[in-house]
Design an enzyme around this catalytic site. Structure first.
Site, PDB file in Angstrom:
ATOM      1  N   TYR A 316       0.812  -1.224   0.000  1.00  0.00           N
ATOM      2  CA  TYR A 316       0.000   0.000   0.000  1.00  0.00           C
ATOM      3  C   TYR A 316       0.843   1.270   0.000  1.00  0.00           C
ATOM      4  CZ  TYR A 316      -3.019  -3.400   2.541  1.00  0.00           C
ATOM      5  OH  TYR A 316      -3.708  -4.492   2.967  1.00  0.00           O
ATOM      6  N   CYS A 342      14.326 -10.310  -3.789  1.00  0.00           N
ATOM      7  CA  CYS A 342      14.660  -9.916  -5.164  1.00  0.00           C
ATOM      8  C   CYS A 342      13.449  -9.297  -5.854  1.00  0.00           C
ATOM      9  CB  CYS A 342      15.190 -11.115  -5.926  1.00  0.00           C
ATOM     10  SG  CYS A 342      16.652 -11.763  -5.131  1.00  0.00           S
TER      11      CYS A 342
END
Ligand SMILES: *Cc1c(COP(=O)(O)O)cnc(C)c1O
Length: 417
Positions: A316, A342
């Site tokens: 968010y 990653c």
């Protein structure tokens, strides 16, 4: 107000030095303050002391057994959104008569489990779900207490992903369809109509959207009464926000006053489903700086916690304030604090002035008690972290850190390999 404060130059949870927890449990680790959990529950519950009500803590915000037990000990019920959450809450000792069950995708076996448990009510989110609950209850020779989750089409003014009460959201039955469904529900054999429900979103920082929604539902309650459908429960949902940064959400007491004023002539038993408001500021995530690197205008602080441990910033763009466990950093630096995952979305802090952390330094991400551990995963094959609860000068591990062996639990190599 929470119980994570500096004493001299070191950050404490109540009377426990956080560095001592890390020394024993390792990092990253979620730490909860029992006193803060209790304080927040009581503040919310107390705001409605003058009216019949039940606080049904929303399990999905933080579903750890010791957290649930803390609220159950204070007389709390729960709001669940899955059979798994029902299992957790029952294991923690909840009274089934204080369980409300929300969610748009209840499966047959989950409905059956809830009926056999004898929960208070289902918050029905679609026409088909209503029919299915009636069928299953009839087959079991039971009556399911239900409320219809009415989608009032009110904008809560929060992040789009946690806005649930606008009519294009997947949640609830729209206000124009809901009357028809109440009529139908009243005639279904496996159904006992007992309530009305709303939940319009999360992290609300104003009371008006709640009150506006309540006003819309009150009109319906009046019409239902004329039709001879008398409700007992008004479930006002959850969603009251907290302060992460510079938000100024209403205090539970002020929220309470306005909700009580809006509902007082109804004579209904109020139900609330707070999650974040109670647990959000009662928990932190502690992590350690692994490396730092400077690149042209950009500074990175690599830590041992990532988006798999605390997903909110990645999901968010949420703000979590960060504090050094030891205030001996040499000044401030503008940096990204990033995890080992990653993915470029793997950051906990983006372009912010933070203490100049060095290799080995410990830091706390504040306000991580809600949707923190509960949203964590083992993505990148990172074992989920430990959780600790502090009470006064004592602390206990309330969830062991997962081991690397846990990572392949339940996996089988196919026989044809
Ligand atoms: C998520 C949720 C809650 C809790 O929301 P908070 O913002 O954490 O208070 C309550 N009720 C329902 C139905 C939910 O889905």
């Amino acid at each position: 107000m929470n119980h994570f404060q500096y004493k001299a130059n070191e950050l404490y949870a109540e009377d426990v030095r956080l560095a001592d927890i890390v020394a024993k449990v390792g990092s990253p680790v979620y730490v909860y303050s029992h006193a803060t959990l209790e304080r927040h529950f009581k503040a919310f519950d107390g705001a409605f002391a003058s009216v019949p009500h039940t606080v049904c803590y929303s399990v999905k915000a933080n579903s750890t057994q010791s957290v649930l037990k803390t609220f159950i000990n204070l007389g709390g019920g729960v709001d669940i959104v899955s059979g798994g959450e029902l299992y957790r809450a029952l294991k923690a000792g909840v009274d089934p008569k204080k369980v409300v069950y929300s969610g748009v995708g209840k499966k047959d076996e989950e409905i059956e489990y809830a009926l056999n448990t004898g929960i208070l009510m289902f918050n029905v989110e679609s026409e088909q779900e209503l029919t299915r609950i009636s069928e299953i209850a009839s087959r079991l020779g039971k009556k399911a207490g239900i409320a219809i989750r009415v989608n009032p089409d009110v904008d809560p003014g929060t992040h789009p992903y946690i806005t649930t009460g606008l009519k294009n959201a997947k949640f609830g039955i729209t206000i124009d369809r809901a009357m028809e469904e109440y009529k139908r529900a009243a005639g279904l054999p496996g159904i006992e109509v007992i309530g009305i429900d709303m939940h319009i979103g999360s992290q609300l920082t104003k009371v008006n959207p709640f009150v506006d929604s309540i006003e819309k539902l009150k009109v319906m309650i009046g019409k239902l009464k004329e039709m001879g459908i008398n409700l007992q429960y008004f479930d006002c949902g959850g969603g009251l926000g907290i302060q992460y940064n510079n938000e100024e959400p209403p205090l539970p007491a002020d929220y309470g006053k306005e909700i009580i004023a809006a509902t007082k002539d109804l004579g209904l038993h109020l139900v609330f489903e707070p999650g974040r408001n109670i647990v959000g500021n009662a928990g932190i995530l502690v992590a350690r700086c692994l490396y730092t690197k400077a690149r042209d205008e950009k500074n990175f602080i690599m830590i041992d916690a990532g988006m798999n441990d605390l997903a909110r910033p990645a999901l968010y763009g949420s703000f979590h304030s960060v504090q050094a466990l030891k205030k001996d950093q040499d000044g401030l630096i503008t940096a990204d604090i990033v995890g080992p995952i990653c993915e470029s979305g793997d950051f906990l802090v983006k372009d912010r002035e933070v203490p100049m952390f060095k290799q080995g330094d410990l830091m706390a991400f504040m306000s991580a008690g809600a949707y923190g551990f509960a949203m964590s995963s083992s993505y990148n094959s990172r074992p989920r972290v430990a959780e600790v609860m502090v009470k006064g000068g004592a602390f206990e591990i309330i969830r062991e850190r997962e081991t690397i062996e846990d990572l392949i639990k339940g996996e089988k190599v196919a026989t044809f390999l």
